[in-house]
Design an enzyme around this catalytic site. Structure first.
Site, PDB file in Angstrom:
ATOM      1  N   CYS A   7       5.573  -0.131   4.836  1.00  0.00           N
ATOM      2  CA  CYS A   7       5.334   1.183   4.341  1.00  0.00           C
ATOM      3  C   CYS A   7       4.123   1.749   5.093  1.00  0.00           C
ATOM      4  O   CYS A   7       3.537   1.008   6.046  1.00  0.00           O
ATOM      5  CB  CYS A   7       5.372   1.184   2.717  1.00  0.00           C
ATOM      6  N   THR A   8       3.327   2.715   4.471  1.00  0.00           N
ATOM      7  CA  THR A   8       1.926   2.975   5.163  1.00  0.00           C
ATOM      8  C   THR A   8       0.845   2.198   4.735  1.00  0.00           C
ATOM      9  O   THR A   8       0.305   1.440   5.619  1.00  0.00           O
ATOM     10  CB  THR A   8       1.692   4.527   4.758  1.00  0.00           C
ATOM     11  N   GLY A   9       0.634   2.280   3.480  1.00  0.00           N
ATOM     12  CA  GLY A   9      -0.546   1.529   2.882  1.00  0.00           C
ATOM     13  C   GLY A   9      -0.356  -0.187   2.516  1.00  0.00           C
ATOM     14  O   GLY A   9      -1.332  -0.773   2.581  1.00  0.00           O
ATOM     15  N   ASN A  10       0.803  -0.539   2.172  1.00  0.00           N
ATOM     16  CA  ASN A  10       1.083  -1.925   2.038  1.00  0.00           C
ATOM     17  C   ASN A  10       0.578  -2.220   0.788  1.00  0.00           C
ATOM     18  O   ASN A  10      -0.037  -3.392   0.783  1.00  0.00           O
ATOM     19  CB  ASN A  10       0.982  -2.821   3.490  1.00  0.00           C
ATOM     20  N   SER A  11       0.413  -1.335   0.028  1.00  0.00           N
ATOM     21  CA  SER A  11      -0.248  -1.850  -1.460  1.00  0.00           C
ATOM     22  C   SER A  11       0.443  -1.713  -2.706  1.00  0.00           C
ATOM     23  O   SER A  11       0.119  -2.291  -3.769  1.00  0.00           O
ATOM     24  CB  SER A  11      -1.610  -0.979  -1.639  1.00  0.00           C
ATOM     25  N   CYS A  12       1.655  -1.146  -2.336  1.00  0.00           N
ATOM     26  CA  CYS A  12       2.522  -0.827  -3.892  1.00  0.00           C
ATOM     27  C   CYS A  12       3.953  -1.005  -3.283  1.00  0.00           C
ATOM     28  O   CYS A  12       4.558  -2.012  -4.073  1.00  0.00           O
ATOM     29  CB  CYS A  12       2.180   0.500  -4.239  1.00  0.00           C
ATOM     30  N   ARG A  13       4.594  -0.155  -3.064  1.00  0.00           N
ATOM     31  CA  ARG A  13       6.257  -0.272  -2.943  1.00  0.00           C
ATOM     32  C   ARG A  13       6.577  -1.364  -1.959  1.00  0.00           C
ATOM     33  O   ARG A  13       7.449  -2.217  -2.641  1.00  0.00           O
ATOM     34  CB  ARG A  13       6.782   1.183  -2.344  1.00  0.00           C
ATOM     35  N   SER A  14       5.901  -1.710  -0.938  1.00  0.00           N
ATOM     36  CA  SER A  14       6.444  -2.665  -0.077  1.00  0.00           C
ATOM     37  C   SER A  14       6.102  -3.910  -0.721  1.00  0.00           C
ATOM     38  O   SER A  14       6.816  -4.845  -0.454  1.00  0.00           O
ATOM     39  CB  SER A  14       5.740  -2.552   1.318  1.00  0.00           C
ATOM     40  N   SER A  32       5.515  -8.327   3.831  1.00  0.00           N
ATOM     41  CA  SER A  32       5.386  -6.987   4.088  1.00  0.00           C
ATOM     42  C   SER A  32       4.031  -6.680   4.818  1.00  0.00           C
ATOM     43  O   SER A  32       3.381  -7.403   4.845  1.00  0.00           O
ATOM     44  CB  SER A  32       5.163  -6.518   2.499  1.00  0.00           C
ATOM     45  N   THR A  60      -0.973 -10.358   0.589  1.00  0.00           N
ATOM     46  CA  THR A  60      -2.139  -9.633   1.121  1.00  0.00           C
ATOM     47  C   THR A  60      -1.625  -8.442   1.423  1.00  0.00           C
ATOM     48  O   THR A  60      -0.583  -8.265   1.766  1.00  0.00           O
ATOM     49  CB  THR A  60      -2.478 -10.496   2.060  1.00  0.00           C
ATOM     50  N   ASP A  62      -1.162  -6.344   4.861  1.00  0.00           N
ATOM     51  CA  ASP A  62      -1.422  -6.808   6.088  1.00  0.00           C
ATOM     52  C   ASP A  62      -0.909  -5.455   6.998  1.00  0.00           C
ATOM     53  O   ASP A  62      -0.139  -4.760   6.696  1.00  0.00           O
ATOM     54  CB  ASP A  62      -0.690  -7.937   6.573  1.00  0.00           C
ATOM     55  N   CYS A  79       9.079   3.990   2.402  1.00  0.00           N
ATOM     56  CA  CYS A  79       8.535   5.329   2.071  1.00  0.00           C
ATOM     57  C   CYS A  79       9.706   6.229   1.562  1.00  0.00           C
ATOM     58  O   CYS A  79      10.727   6.126   1.921  1.00  0.00           O
ATOM     59  CB  CYS A  79       8.169   5.916   3.244  1.00  0.00           C
ATOM     60  N   CYS A  86       7.548   7.640   7.505  1.00  0.00           N
ATOM     61  CA  CYS A  86       7.865   6.017   7.394  1.00  0.00           C
ATOM     62  C   CYS A  86       7.340   5.438   8.542  1.00  0.00           C
ATOM     63  O   CYS A  86       7.708   6.189   9.741  1.00  0.00           O
ATOM     64  CB  CYS A  86       9.330   5.798   7.266  1.00  0.00           C
ATOM     65  N   ASP A 103       6.121   7.363  -4.420  1.00  0.00           N
ATOM     66  CA  ASP A 103       5.076   6.393  -4.374  1.00  0.00           C
ATOM     67  C   ASP A 103       4.185   6.587  -5.780  1.00  0.00           C
ATOM     68  O   ASP A 103       3.579   7.730  -6.014  1.00  0.00           O
ATOM     69  CB  ASP A 103       3.946   6.924  -3.196  1.00  0.00           C
TER      70      ASP A 103
END
Length: 141
Positions: A7-14, A32, A60, A62, A79, A86, A103
């Site tokens: 995903c974009t931020g790699n903080s939530c969905r992924s 991820s 983490t 990444d 996304c 995406c 998101d």
């Protein structure tokens, strides 16, 4: 079997998808990443997963750059919003898929509403990735 969730931020969905895939089968390699990795996990995502017994707190956030030189069986983008783009993955991939989700970190309103969005998206990710696992991954194992 190696699977990369992007995903974009790699903080939530992924991160949630990563947690679910690993919970379905401990023998597959799941990572991820994000094109603009935030460097941290969204606390709502960590809490939503902990609520159902999956601990992603040690994951983490990444950058996708970390994984470009590896070979992947699947690369999946998550996304979902119409205004979101995406990420593209230029590494070695057997199969690219898109399984999109809203998101929840963009939800606005009361704390209760925002939490309900994390739970809704978490449950949608579980359903979408379990379907992916049973239809695409399990037959190859």
């Amino acid at each position: 079997m190696k699977i990369l969730v992007l995903c974009t931020g790699n903080s939530c969905r992924s991160q949630m998808a990563h947690g679910f895939l690993q919970s379905f089968d401990k023998n597959i390699t799941v990572c991820s990443a994000g094109t603009e990795a935030s460097g941290r996990l969204n606390p709502g995502a960590v809490k939503a997963m902990a609520e159902i017994g999956i601990d992603i707190s040690g994951h983490t956030s990444d950058s996708v750059e970390k994984y470009l030189n590896e070979e992947w069986d699947f690369v999946i983008t998550v996304c979902g919003g119409a205004n979101e783009s995406c990420p593209a993955f230029s590494g070695k991939v057997n199969k690219r898929l898109h399984i999109g989700f809203d998101d929840p970190s963009h939800a606005q309103g009361t704390e209760e509403f925002i939490w309900s969005e994390f739970v809704r998206v978490r449950d949608e990710i579980k359903e979408g990735f379990f379907q992916f696992y049973t239809q695409e991954v399990k037959p190859l194992l």
